[in-house]
Design a protein around this motif. Sequence first.
Motif, PDB file in Angstrom:
ATOM      1  N   VAL A  64       0.845  -1.202   0.000  1.00 24.17           N
ATOM      2  CA  VAL A  64       0.000   0.000   0.000  1.00 24.17           C
ATOM      3  C   VAL A  64       0.875   1.245   0.000  1.00 24.17           C
ATOM      4  O   VAL A  64       0.634   2.189  -0.761  1.00 24.17           O
ATOM      5  N   LYS A  65       1.921   1.246   0.821  1.00 23.27           N
ATOM      6  CA  LYS A  65       2.825   2.400   0.869  1.00 23.27           C
ATOM      7  C   LYS A  65       3.556   2.599  -0.454  1.00 23.27           C
ATOM      8  O   LYS A  65       3.836   3.723  -0.855  1.00 23.27           O
ATOM      9  N   ILE A  66       3.862   1.504  -1.141  1.00 20.40           N
ATOM     10  CA  ILE A  66       4.507   1.616  -2.458  1.00 20.40           C
ATOM     11  C   ILE A  66       3.544   2.269  -3.450  1.00 20.40           C
ATOM     12  O   ILE A  66       3.929   3.141  -4.226  1.00 20.40           O
ATOM     13  N   LEU A  67       2.264   1.857  -3.410  1.00 20.25           N
ATOM     14  CA  LEU A  67       1.266   2.408  -4.339  1.00 20.25           C
ATOM     15  C   LEU A  67       0.857   3.837  -4.004  1.00 20.25           C
ATOM     16  O   LEU A  67       0.691   4.672  -4.895  1.00 20.25           O
ATOM     17  N   LEU A  68       0.656   4.129  -2.691  1.00 22.74           N
ATOM     18  CA  LEU A  68       0.058   5.399  -2.284  1.00 22.74           C
ATOM     19  C   LEU A  68       1.025   6.358  -1.587  1.00 22.74           C
ATOM     20  O   LEU A  68       0.688   7.517  -1.362  1.00 22.74           O
ATOM     21  N   GLY A  69       2.186   5.882  -1.213  1.00 19.24           N
ATOM     22  CA  GLY A  69       3.102   6.710  -0.441  1.00 19.24           C
ATOM     23  C   GLY A  69       2.787   6.617   1.041  1.00 19.24           C
ATOM     24  O   GLY A  69       1.965   5.807   1.477  1.00 19.24           O
ATOM     25  N   LYS A  70       3.434   7.462   1.811  1.00 26.97           N
ATOM     26  CA  LYS A  70       3.268   7.463   3.267  1.00 26.97           C
ATOM     27  C   LYS A  70       1.870   7.974   3.628  1.00 26.97           C
ATOM     28  O   LYS A  70       1.424   8.997   3.105  1.00 26.97           O
ATOM     29  N   PRO A  71       1.167   7.278   4.537  1.00 22.29           N
ATOM     30  CA  PRO A  71      -0.172   7.750   4.926  1.00 22.29           C
ATOM     31  C   PRO A  71      -0.099   9.037   5.745  1.00 22.29           C
ATOM     32  O   PRO A  71       0.920   9.318   6.378  1.00 22.29           O
ATOM     33  N   ASN A  72      -1.191   9.796   5.738  1.00 21.38           N
ATOM     34  CA  ASN A  72      -1.262  10.995   6.568  1.00 21.38           C
ATOM     35  C   ASN A  72      -1.363  10.626   8.047  1.00 21.38           C
ATOM     36  O   ASN A  72      -0.810  11.306   8.901  1.00 21.38           O
ATOM     37  N   PHE A  73      -2.082   9.532   8.320  1.00 19.79           N
ATOM     38  CA  PHE A  73      -2.296   9.095   9.709  1.00 19.79           C
ATOM     39  C   PHE A  73      -2.273   7.572   9.784  1.00 19.79           C
ATOM     40  O   PHE A  73      -2.692   6.891   8.845  1.00 19.79           O
ATOM     41  N   TYR A  74      -1.818   7.075  10.942  1.00 14.52           N
ATOM     42  CA  TYR A  74      -1.919   5.656  11.246  1.00 14.52           C
ATOM     43  C   TYR A  74      -2.672   5.534  12.554  1.00 14.52           C
ATOM     44  O   TYR A  74      -2.291   6.152  13.558  1.00 14.52           O
ATOM     45  N   ASP A  75      -3.751   4.774  12.569  1.00 17.86           N
ATOM     46  CA  ASP A  75      -4.548   4.558  13.775  1.00 17.86           C
ATOM     47  C   ASP A  75      -4.260   3.145  14.279  1.00 17.86           C
ATOM     48  O   ASP A  75      -4.711   2.163  13.688  1.00 17.86           O
ATOM     49  N   SER A  76      -3.494   3.042  15.360  1.00 12.21           N
ATOM     50  CA  SER A  76      -3.094   1.730  15.860  1.00 12.21           C
ATOM     51  C   SER A  76      -4.258   0.965  16.489  1.00 12.21           C
ATOM     52  O   SER A  76      -4.271  -0.264  16.471  1.00 12.21           O
ATOM     53  N   GLN A  77      -5.252   1.679  17.012  1.00 15.02           N
ATOM     54  CA  GLN A  77      -6.411   0.987  17.602  1.00 15.02           C
ATOM     55  C   GLN A  77      -7.287   0.344  16.546  1.00 15.02           C
ATOM     56  O   GLN A  77      -7.813  -0.745  16.734  1.00 15.02           O
ATOM     57  N   LYS A  78      -7.454   1.017  15.418  1.00 12.68           N
ATOM     58  CA  LYS A  78      -8.258   0.458  14.324  1.00 12.68           C
ATOM     59  C   LYS A  78      -7.391  -0.292  13.318  1.00 12.68           C
ATOM     60  O   LYS A  78      -7.902  -0.922  12.408  1.00 12.68           O
ATOM     61  N   ASN A  79      -6.058  -0.221  13.489  1.00 12.66           N
ATOM     62  CA  ASN A  79      -5.098  -0.809  12.560  1.00 12.66           C
ATOM     63  C   ASN A  79      -5.409  -0.348  11.131  1.00 12.66           C
ATOM     64  O   ASN A  79      -5.682  -1.145  10.237  1.00 12.66           O
ATOM     65  N   SER A  80      -5.366   0.971  10.958  1.00 13.46           N
ATOM     66  CA  SER A  80      -5.724   1.543   9.661  1.00 13.46           C
ATOM     67  C   SER A  80      -4.810   2.696   9.280  1.00 13.46           C
ATOM     68  O   SER A  80      -4.213   3.341  10.138  1.00 13.46           O
ATOM     69  N   PHE A  81      -4.699   2.907   7.966  1.00 12.07           N
ATOM     70  CA  PHE A  81      -4.046   4.079   7.397  1.00 12.07           C
ATOM     71  C   PHE A  81      -5.136   5.026   6.930  1.00 12.07           C
ATOM     72  O   PHE A  81      -6.184   4.583   6.463  1.00 12.07           O
ATOM     73  N   GLN A  82      -4.851   6.320   7.015  1.00 11.96           N
ATOM     74  CA  GLN A  82      -5.743   7.326   6.436  1.00 11.96           C
ATOM     75  C   GLN A  82      -4.939   8.206   5.484  1.00 11.96           C
ATOM     76  O   GLN A  82      -3.851   8.659   5.820  1.00 11.96           O
ATOM     77  N   TYR A  83      -5.512   8.405   4.309  1.00 15.54           N
ATOM     78  CA  TYR A  83      -4.943   9.303   3.315  1.00 15.54           C
ATOM     79  C   TYR A  83      -5.965  10.396   3.047  1.00 15.54           C
ATOM     80  O   TYR A  83      -7.058  10.114   2.562  1.00 15.54           O
ATOM     81  N   GLU A  84      -5.635  11.630   3.387  1.00 18.22           N
ATOM     82  CA  GLU A  84      -6.528  12.746   3.113  1.00 18.22           C
ATOM     83  C   GLU A  84      -6.414  13.132   1.648  1.00 18.22           C
ATOM     84  O   GLU A  84      -5.320  13.191   1.098  1.00 18.22           O
ATOM     85  N   THR A  85      -7.576  13.386   1.035  1.00 19.35           N
ATOM     86  CA  THR A  85      -7.582  13.751  -0.381  1.00 19.35           C
ATOM     87  C   THR A  85      -8.142  15.145  -0.631  1.00 19.35           C
ATOM     88  O   THR A  85      -7.961  15.689  -1.717  1.00 19.35           O
ATOM     89  N   PHE A  86      -8.816  15.720   0.350  1.00 17.17           N
ATOM     90  CA  PHE A  86      -9.372  17.068   0.178  1.00 17.17           C
ATOM     91  C   PHE A  86      -9.574  17.706   1.544  1.00 17.17           C
ATOM     92  O   PHE A  86     -10.062  17.062   2.471  1.00 17.17           O
ATOM     93  N   GLU A  87      -9.173  18.963   1.664  1.00 21.98           N
ATOM     94  CA  GLU A  87      -9.410  19.755   2.863  1.00 21.98           C
ATOM     95  C   GLU A  87     -10.015  21.089   2.440  1.00 21.98           C
ATOM     96  O   GLU A  87      -9.500  21.735   1.530  1.00 21.98           O
ATOM     97  N   ASP A  88     -11.079  21.484   3.102  1.00 27.47           N
ATOM     98  CA  ASP A  88     -11.724  22.767   2.815  1.00 27.47           C
ATOM     99  C   ASP A  88     -11.614  23.640   4.053  1.00 27.47           C
ATOM    100  O   ASP A  88     -12.179  23.329   5.099  1.00 27.47           O
ATOM    101  N   PHE A  89     -10.868  24.728   3.933  1.00 30.71           N
ATOM    102  CA  PHE A  89     -10.688  25.651   5.054  1.00 30.71           C
ATOM    103  C   PHE A  89     -11.705  26.780   5.038  1.00 30.71           C
ATOM    104  O   PHE A  89     -11.863  27.467   6.040  1.00 30.71           O
ATOM    105  N   GLY A  90     -12.381  26.980   3.913  1.00 29.96           N
ATOM    106  CA  GLY A  90     -13.290  28.115   3.825  1.00 29.96           C
ATOM    107  C   GLY A  90     -12.487  29.396   4.032  1.00 29.96           C
ATOM    108  O   GLY A  90     -11.439  29.583   3.452  1.00 29.96           O
ATOM    109  N   TRP A  91     -12.955  30.246   4.918  1.00 32.26           N
ATOM    110  CA  TRP A  91     -12.261  31.497   5.230  1.00 32.26           C
ATOM    111  C   TRP A  91     -11.616  31.435   6.610  1.00 32.26           C
ATOM    112  O   TRP A  91     -11.338  32.449   7.225  1.00 32.26           O
ATOM    113  N   ASN A  92     -11.377  30.235   7.120  1.00 30.28           N
ATOM    114  CA  ASN A  92     -10.888  30.070   8.474  1.00 30.28           C
ATOM    115  C   ASN A  92      -9.496  29.451   8.459  1.00 30.28           C
ATOM    116  O   ASN A  92      -9.049  28.920   7.449  1.00 30.28           O
TER     117      ASN A  92
END
Length: 122
Positions: A64-92
């Motif tokens: 997975v790391k070879i295909l997607l690169g380093k994950p944004n987050f690793y959750d050891s309790q859920k044993n999962s990787f998270q990759y963020e693909t979009f962030e909306d800050f608006g005006w904040n």
Amino acid sequence: MSKFFRILFFAVLLLQIGCNKKFNSRDWKNTTQEDNLNKNNDKNLMIDDLVKSELLIGKSSKEVKILLGKPNFYDSQKNSFQYETFEDFGWNIDPKFYRGIEIYFNEDSIVTSTKIYEIKTR
């Protein structure tokens, strides 16, 4: 009227085709954190295909790391990787919306499932 419906049908079809992109590892890894601020960045357009195609199911965390690169987050309790693909800050300064893919592994670090997550912070 029938000509109108044909034109409408093709317009809708083109919109649907333009909203998704087939997964490509190179394009995924070339998308920067700054690109994630644009809703139409490559990663955000590819996650539907990545989940629906089940491309990651059965792969190791290393693959997975070879295909997607380093994950944004690793959750050891859920044993999962998270990759963020979009962030909306608006005006904040703080994001008001996140979108991404979460990849779940079994105890042998093999992908068992994936899902798209969307988090609205306000």
